[in-house]
Each structure stands twice: as structure tokens, then as C-alpha cells.
Design an enzyme around this catalytic site. Structure first.
Site, short mmCIF file in Angstrom:
data_model
loop_
_atom_site.label_atom_id
_atom_site.label_comp_id
_atom_site.label_asym_id
_atom_site.label_seq_id
_atom_site.Cartn_x
_atom_site.Cartn_y
_atom_site.Cartn_z
N ASN A 270 0.85 -1.19 0.00
CA ASN A 270 0.00 0.00 0.00
C ASN A 270 0.89 1.26 0.00
OD1 ASN A 270 0.94 -0.26 2.70
ND2 ASN A 270 -0.79 0.94 3.42
N CYS A 272 1.92 3.51 2.09
CA CYS A 272 2.92 3.75 3.15
C CYS A 272 3.83 2.57 3.43
CB CYS A 272 2.21 4.17 4.44
SG CYS A 272 1.43 5.77 4.31
N GLU A 274 3.37 -0.48 4.72
CA GLU A 274 3.21 -1.43 5.82
C GLU A 274 2.33 -2.62 5.48
OE1 GLU A 274 -0.36 1.28 6.39
OE2 GLU A 274 1.71 1.44 5.69
#
Length: 749
Positions: A270, A272, A274
Site C-alpha cells: 500500500n 505507506c 506497511e
């Protein structure tokens, strides 16, 4: 729920329902809306009475109202609404065909419109200058299509609540990897993407052993060339040192822990980083607020409350999967087959403050492992309990759980640690597992009053220990840190460390400690001081690999034009610079534009704008460009008068000797509510942008001596954050490649 002033601002601006500009929902209403909506899913599994459903809703409400847990932003925004899209994270496939590429662009637009973020791997796209057999043409390569995706994202706004955000990933063995690494060197380019290089075990071994590394054409798997891996690694380090991009992910490490390897390899994450996902998967995230999981009388973690919280949160997140309205049928199918959830944490730094444990200590690492193992174990216990009641996730037969003989489990993954930008502001605590950036901030209110905002835990300790004073808090707000402050006891300074007090190795050790007991990945930014070296960044990457992290992002202070969250006396320095500049100007005579010549030579170009056709005339004399005229093609009206005024000011600037490229830079990317596409194929954001486009063509033609058909597209240059939040003027902070406003919750990846 006790709300800080900042939390109220964020809720009112981005989460609470409105009718026009009028709020029609309170924070309490929001929590009941979400709790009731998610609780209804229980009807699908049990013959519940209305009282039982209400009891579940009350549990979910209390979970959020007591500040124990919050789900990801789309769930807070959309649960119980007509949209009902509750997921934050999606990954879409990008195959090596025009049909696949533009299908993914269309699908990502639908996801962004619904409030989600998307990840893509561009690895399957053939390299630049490769021959396209079907047409006999030459391939433009993955970076050119990355820019197309970026432009499409800019054209889609997420309903006024969340902006489109993307992750672009390229494997390190792709022939275009060096171009990819530097594709965001110009900070106004590709502004809607975070980018990450997917490092492989083969690459890391070649780097360690000093062996050449093969770059492979993804189309036919043939080696294109061999390269010294240090060239790639050093380029990654150089660009990360310059502006924090690209990040890195360790792709083989991610796939070692892929819970469903029979279904395919994970290629992307995704925005970011994580949440690694298979193509068409989505994931629903939520975070436990550790800062309230402390028994302060006994000075220890309240594991009883934490266990209850984790069990209810897993129930909540599993319900979200069923309550969700997915933007694509394929996403619904894949998501329901694996039922991934990602329960994480926020408030870690504040919990350490309460426990009197320094972030940069072995005790903190031990506590991190202990608490994350507890959360992971309890989340799986609850997920297995749900599997007994509701059934295991449908792809359980193809999972590592089945292979290892484990009992059925409801969710293929249960834990993820996200950056928690907005929801940590709502919760009034520190974000994710990040240390606090500063202990105190100064905030100007309408240029009349300066408000000092102090970390409430530190403020409480200062008052209890007797060293609190308004003057001291003001002093700390200018420094951000307690380091070197003789007025504060050493034992307090040791505990209340902030990001730049902590050596980079401790950042990575902390990430690795949490990663050991996290199914998916851990969002972490290693914030570095401005004087950090490239060797420092190289050491961070190598340590992250050695400690089995799944990826890492670095950010060196002041390395971007848009300075992230500033500490220290930034306001004082600004005022001082303004005084110095004013004094310098006062010692010089005013610049008087040279007289307009009697005879000029030029041309007029028609360009489409959202207000209609704009006719831009650019004239020059023997000294260069000297004037601009702009006419709307219809007389009168605000747009026509504004264009004329803009052109007159540009003409004065040109005749005053101002560099035309500077003028163009200021005009480009100004946006009006009605951007449009010009016939030449580029997007025109406004009438000033249109004038900038024509001027840009003029100087490029003068420099090259050749006709220029169109100017560079301006939409990548939107929303540059020049030192402050573009919406409220407050501080912004960097988290996992995204910037989040500390005051109003504005965020952009």
C-alpha cells in the site's frame, strides 16, 4: 472521548458529516454511526436478538469512545454512509499491455474516488526502447507509465476527504531501475506517488560479495546487462539523502511470510509500505492506543485491558470485511477469500514516557517485543475463535497455516503497524511506533497570539517534579528537544527523548523488534538530522536488512523544499530573515521597468482553459521578451479582467529584468476549480497556468531553435507544500513517505 483542540479540528474538517458548511454530526454521533454499522454484520452469523446487536454496538462504541482503538480513516468516514467503502489499502496488477495498464488506471481512479490508496508494481512492463513486436514500435518503459498513473490520480479527488495516494514499486533487477530510482529527483514531479525499490536476496548477496548483478528483461527473462550492484545501491542512497525517495522493501523477506504462497507472489504494498498485498487484495487496518494501556499507579502495562481491547478490535475488523462495499467485484472476491486484517498500534512513544523507559534503550526493545507478541498472540486467538463460529478464511486450504497443521483461523493476517497519521491526532497520542518529533510547539493564532502546545505527559511530569514554568516551555518549544537543557534533571531528559535525539540504529532496532511479531510490515521513518551523511543512510539500509525488516524509509531534515514538521525557533528565524531582507531592499533603489518599445515582434497562441479559449500574445524586442497580452476571446467578466491584470504584471516583470523562467515557475501549477485538457494533449490547470505554458513554449523554442508543440504537463507540480500545511498553515510531519498536518489532519503521500 476526551478530544484535544487539534483532534476537534481534524474531526470537523475531515470526518464529521456536514450539510454545506454546517456540521450535522458530533464526534459522539460519528462513533455511534460507525459502531452501529459495523455491529450489524453479526446478524449474518448468529440469530441475534436486537438487544444482542445493540450490545455489540455498545462494545464497539466503548472501544472507540474510551480511546482504546480506532479503525483506519475510510471506516470512520464512510461506515453508515451511502459510499460504505471502508478499506484504506489496495494493490492492483499492472501487466505488460496497454489494455492492462489502462484498466489499472481506471480501477485506481474508482478506488481513489472511494477514499482508498493503491499500490502497483511496474516490474512486468518491458524496459524503455524495447521493441514492441505487435506494432513494430519502441516501448516507452515503466517510468513513462508511472507518470500517466500520477496524472490520472491528480484528476481524481477523493470526495473532499482523502487525496489519491499511490505506491510505485520496481524490482531491483529491472533494466530501467536507475531511471526509476531518480524519477523523483525533481520534487515537483510524480507528486502522487511514493516509490520503493524492491530489493532481492540475490541483489543483497551480490552487493555483499562484490559480484556483478544481472538486469533482466521481464518480457523474456533474458539478461540485458550486468552491473555493479554498488552503482544501484549508491544511487538509492544518494536520492534518499536528497529527498527521502525512494524507500526500499525487501521483497524476498516479504514473500517468505506470505500466508498464501500458492496463490502467487506479493509484488507491491500500500502507499505507506506497511501492507504487502496480492493483486486485487485490500486490507482493513485499525490501531490500539497503547498510551492508555498503562496502569500508572503500578507503573506497568495493563495487559487485562489490552487483551479485551485486542479481542474486540479483531471482531470489529473482521466485521468490516463484510460491511464493506468494494469498488471492484474482483477486489471483493479476493479480499473475502483471504480476509486479511491489520491490527496495529499507536501511542508507543507516549507509553514509554509513562513507563519511564527511554526509547533508545534495550528495555524499550524488550518491551516492544513483549507487547507486540502479546497483541499478535491474542489477535490470533480471537481470529481462531471467530473461525469456530464463522468459518476459516476460504483460502485456508492453500495457506501456511494448513501446511503446518495449525487450527483454522478466520483471517490470513491479523497484525500490521501503520503510521496512523490522522487517527493518532484524533486519539491525542504519538503516531504508530514513531518517537515524538518534539515535546513542545509554538503556534501563531491569527498573527496576534503565540500558543505553546506541550506534550501533556511531559507537562504533567514537569509540574509534578516542580520544574514547570511557562518560560521554560517556551524555551523548549524553540529547541523541540530537552538535549543540553540544564534546567531539567538528567533522568527526565533520558526518558523524554525526541526523534532527532535518537541515533538511527535505535530506530531500526525498534522497527525490527516490532516486526518480529507482526504478520505484515511495520511503517517506520528514520528521521535524520540535516547533517546526516550518505554513509549514515547506507548503514541504515544494511542494518534493516540484517535485522529482518521488510522495508525502510528515511527522511533527512530539510532535504525537501516542503520542510516537514519544524521544531526550534523557525518563526523567529523567519521574522529575522524578513527583517534582513527588508533592510537589504531599503538600501537599494526601487527597480523601474524599462520603457515599452515602440515596435515589438511576437505571436499569438490560442489555448483552452476551463473558462474558455484564452489568446496569449508574447512579444519581444532586441533585448528579449518584453510583454504579454492575454484575452479571453470575449469581453468583460472576471476571468477576462484577471487574465489582463496577470498579463500586465508579467510584462512589468519582464521589462524589470526578471528571469522569465522564474515567472513561469510561479505561474505553472496554479489551479482553478475547472482544469481542462488543451488540444495539444496537456492539462491546463487555470488561466495563469495557460500563460505559463505559452511562455514556456516560447523560451524552449528560442533555446532549441525548433518548434515546440506542447509544454510539459503541469499537474505534477500541484500542491507543493512550502514549509507549512496548505490548508491551515500549521506544521506538517513526515511519516512513511507521507506528510500529515499536526493541526488539521491534511495528508498527502
Amino acid at each position: 472521548m476526551e478530544l484535544t483542540k487539534n483532534a476537534k479540528t481534524v474531526l470537523e474538517k475531515r470526518y464529521l458529516r456536514k450539510s454545506g458548511d454546517r456540521l450535522t454530526e458530533t464526534p459522539e454521533d460519528l462513533l455511534w454511526r460507525v459502531a452501529n454499522n459495523i455491529a450489524q454484520v453479526d446478524r449474518n452469523y448468529y440469530p441475534h436478538t436486537e438487544d444482542k446487536i445493540n450490545e455489540v454496538a455498545e462494545d464497539f462504541y466503548d472501544l472507540m469512545d474510551k480511546n482504546y482503538f480506532l479503525p483506519n480513516s475510510p471506516t470512520l468516514m464512510n461506515a453508515g454512509s451511502e459510499l460504505q467503502q471502508l478499506s484504506a489499502c489496495f494493490v492492483l496488477p499492472v501487466e505488460d499491455s496497454m489494455e492492462s495498464i489502462f484498466e489499472s488506471i481506471k480501477n485506481s481512479a474508482l478506488i481513489h474516488k472511494s477514499g482508498g490508496g493503491t499500490g502497483f508494481s511496474f516490474t512486468r512492463i518491458r524496459p524503455k526502447n524495447d521493441v514492441v513486436l505487435s506494432t513494430g514500435g519502441i516501448a516507452s518503459g515503466p517510468i513513462s507509465f508511472l507518470k500517466v498513473f500520477n496524472s490520472a490520480t491528480e484528476a481524481v479527488k477523493q470526495g473532499g476527504t482523502r487525496r489519491g495516494a499511490n505506491m510505485g514499486v520496481l524490482r531491483v533487477d529491472h533494466p530501467d531501475i536507475l531511471e526509476f530510482i531518480s524519477c523523483k529527483e525533481e520534487q515537483t514531479e510524480i507528486t502522487n506517488f511514493n516509490i520503493s525499490v524492491a530489493l532481492t536476496e540475490n541483489f543483497m548477496k551480490a552487493l555483499e560479495n562484490g559480484e556483478n548483478f544481472k538486469l533482466v528483461n521481464p518480457k523474456d527473462k533474458k539478461t540485458v546487462k550486468e552491473i555493479d550492484p554498488k552503482e544501484i545501491f549508491n544511487k538509492i542512497v544518494e536520492m534518499a539523502w536528497k529527498n527521502g525517495e525512494p524507500g526500499i522493501i525487501f521483497l524476498d523477506k516479504i514473500n517468505e511470510e506470505n500466508p498464501t504462497p500458492e496463490l502467487g507472489e506479493i509484488e507491491s504494498t500500500n502507499p505507506c509500505g506497511e501492507q504487502p498485498l496480492l493483486p486485487y487484495e485490500s486490507c482493513n487496518l485499525g490501531s490500539v492506543n497503547l498510551s492508555v494501556m498503562v496502569d500508572e499507579k503500578k507503573n506497568k502495562i495493563d495487559y487485562k485491558t489490552l487483551k479485551e481491547c485486542v479481542h474486540k478490535a479483531v471482531h470489529f475488523l473482521d466485521n468490516v470485511i463484510d460491511a464493506n462495499e468494494y469498488p471492484l467485484d474482483k477486489i471483493r472476491e479476493v479480499t473475502l477469500s483471504n480476509r486479511k486484517i491489520g491490527l496495529g498500534i499507536m501511542g508507543w512513544a507516549d507509553m514509554l514516557y509513562k513507563l519511564n523507559i527511554p526509547y533508545n534503550s534495550d528495555k524499550a526493545l524488550e518491551t516492544a517485543k513483549e507487547i507486540m507478541k502479546f497483541i499478535d498472540d491474542e489477535s490470533k486467538e480471537k481470529s481462531r475463535g471467530l473461525a469456530e463460529e464463522r468459518g476459516a478464511f476460504p483460502n485456508f486450504e492453500y495457506s501456511i497455516y494448513k501446511e503446518s497443521g495449525e487450527p483454522p483461523i478466520r483471517n490470513a493476517t491479523t497484525t500490521t503497524i501503520a503510521p496512523t497519521g490522522s487517527i493518532s491526532i484524533i486519539a491525542g497520542t504519538s503516531g504508530g511506533i514513531e518517537p515524538n518529533f518534539a515535546l513542545a510547539f509554538s503556534r501563531n493564532i491569527l498573527d496576534k497570539e503565540t500558543l505553546i502546545e506541550v506534550n501533556p505527559i511531559f507537562e504533567g511530569v514537569a509540574k509534578k517534579e516542580g520544574f514547570y514554568s511557562k518560560e521554560l516551555m517556551e524555551k523548549i518549544s524553540k529547541e523541540g528537544s530537552l538535549k543540553g537543557n540544564d534546567e531539567i534533571p538528567d533522568n527526565i531528559k533520558d526518558v523524554f527523548v525526541v526523534s532527532h535525539d535518537i541515533e538511527s540504529s535505535w530506530h531500526i532496532k525498534m522497527q525490527a523488534a516490532f516486526q518480529e511479531y507482526t504478520d505484515n510490515a511495520v511503517s517506520k521513518t528514520v528521521n535524520l538530522p540535516s547533517d546526516a551523511t550518505k554513509n549514515d543512510i547506507a548503514d541504515i539500509y544494511k542494518l534493516a536488512y540484517e535485522l529482518n525488516c521488510k522495508g525502510v524509509t528515511v527522511y533527512r531534515d530539510k532535504s525537501r523544499d516542503e520542510q516537514v514538521l519544524q521544531k526550534g525557533d523557525s518563526e523567529d528565524k523567519k521574522k529575522q530573515k524578513q527583517k534582513e531582507k527588508a533592510a537589504e531592499q531599503s538600501s537599494k533603489p526601487y527597480i523601474i521597468p524599462r520603457k515599452r518599445p515602440d515596435v515589438t515582434i511576437g505571436k499569438t497562441e490560442k489555448i483552452s482553459t476551463g473558462c474558455g479559449n484564452l489568446y496569449v500574445t508574447v512579444n519581444e524586442d532586441d533585448k528579449g521578451l518584453c510583454e504579454v497580452f492575454a484575452s479571453m476571446g470575449k469581453s468583460g467578466g472576471c476571468a477576462a479582467s484577471q487574465s489582463e491584470a496577470t498579463a500586465r504584471l508579467i510584462s512589468m516583470a519582464l521589462r524589470s529584468g526578471l528571469d522569465v523562467k522564474t515567472i513561469i515557475k510561479e505561474l505553472r501549477a496554479i489551479r482553478c476549480p475547472n482544469p481542462t485538457w488543451d488540444s495539444s494533449g496537456g492539462m491546463v490547470l487555470s488561466c495563469p497556468d495557460a500563460i505559463g505554458i505559452v511562455l514556456d513554449k516560447c523560451i524552449r523554442e528560442k533555446e532549441s531553435g525548433e518548434k515546440v508543440d506542447k509544454s510539459d504537463n503541469g499537474i505534477q507540480k500541484l500542491d507543493r507544500l512550502m514549509g507549512a500545511c496548505p490548508e491551515c498553515g500549521g506544521h506538517v510531519r513526515n511519516e512513511s513517505g507521507c506528510i500529515t498536518c499536526f493541526y488539521c489532519g491534511y495528508s498527502k503521500c
